[in-house]
Enzyme design. Structure first.
Site, PDB file in Angstrom:
ATOM      1  N   GLY A 130      -2.891  73.381  96.974  1.00  0.00           N
ATOM      2  CA  GLY A 130      -2.237  73.228  98.548  1.00  0.00           C
ATOM      3  C   GLY A 130      -3.391  72.787  99.398  1.00  0.00           C
TER       4      GLY A 130
ATOM      5  CB  THR B  64     -15.328  61.983  99.381  1.00  0.00           C
ATOM      6  OG1 THR B  64     -16.210  62.779  98.404  1.00  0.00           O
ATOM      7  CG2 THR B  64     -14.576  62.880 100.501  1.00  0.00           C
TER       8      THR B  64
ATOM      9  NE  ARG C  87     -21.036  67.789  96.050  1.00  0.00           N
ATOM     10  CZ  ARG C  87     -21.172  66.409  96.503  1.00  0.00           C
ATOM     11  NH1 ARG C  87     -20.240  65.558  96.161  1.00  0.00           N
ATOM     12  NH2 ARG C  87     -21.638  66.042  97.581  1.00  0.00           N
TER      13      ARG C  87
ATOM     14  CG  HIS D 211      -8.374  53.488 110.452  1.00  0.00           C
ATOM     15  ND1 HIS D 211      -7.272  52.863 110.881  1.00  0.00           N
ATOM     16  CD2 HIS D 211      -7.629  54.601 110.374  1.00  0.00           C
ATOM     17  CE1 HIS D 211      -6.129  53.407 110.780  1.00  0.00           C
ATOM     18  NE2 HIS D 211      -6.358  54.708 110.158  1.00  0.00           N
TER      19      HIS D 211
ATOM     20  CG  ASN E  37       5.554  72.931  96.906  1.00  0.00           C
ATOM     21  OD1 ASN E  37       6.467  73.310  97.819  1.00  0.00           O
ATOM     22  ND2 ASN E  37       4.867  74.067  96.195  1.00  0.00           N
TER      23      ASN E  37
END
Length: 176
Positions: free
Chosen positions: A133, A156, A171, A106, A76
């Site tokens: 979204g 993550t 989670r 980084h 989208n």
């Protein structure tokens, strides 16, 4: 970068590759929908594979050459893929508006970070995944087939097939 080792993002060769991607992204984002169709040909030419994927404008990617989109993939508007490593998105997967996929990390040491040192971690998204979204997917993550990532989630860690994850950090939802 390709070897998964630390590299300098200010390298002139990488600058040239990013410029090539910027031109393709600009072509995609500035065409009328009738001219562009599912994806501007300049953008499609960057990708490893793009089969019959559909990418709404605006869209942004860092290089394009590390992106593989399966059949029927839908991105989208306002999706961002910083593809310093491989990003593969399986057949039938849908990304909501403003989904962001970040492969680069980084350096944590400020001096090394200022020098442009970063490392690239791949992202793999399975088949028939739905990503809501505003979700953010970090490098090194694998999302299994049929998983759902809730809107605004920050992923993550890898997500097992068929699992729904929400929140920051993402989670699994508890089953009631």
């Amino acid at each position: 970068m390709d070897a998964g080792e630390w590299y300098c993002c200010f390298d002139p060769e990488l600058d040239a590759l990013r410029m090539r991607a910027r031109r393709a992204v600009h072509a995609h984002n500035s065409m009328t929908p009738d001219e562009r169709g599912p994806m501007a040909s300049e953008l499609r030419a960057l990708f490893v594979t793009a089969k019959d994927a559909f990418i709404e404008a605006p869209f942004h990617c860092a290089y394009g050459m590390n992106i593989s989109l399966g059949s029927g993939v839908y991105l989208n508007s306002s999706c961002v893929i910083l593809d310093t490593a491989t990003v593969s998105i399986g057949d039938g997967t849908m990304l909501g508006p403003a989904v962001q996929i970040y492969c680069p990390e980084h350096h944590r040491d400020v001096t090394l970070r200022k020098s442009g040192l970063e490392i690239a971690r791949p992202v793999s998204i399975g088949k028939d995944v739905w990503i809501g979204g505003g979700a953010i997917i970090l490098g090194g993550v694998t999302i299994g087939d049929g998983a759902i990532v809730g809107a605004g989630a920050v992923v993550t860690r890898s997500v097992a097939a068929g699992t729904t994850v929400v929140g920051n950090p993402a989670r699994p939802l508890r089953q009631f």
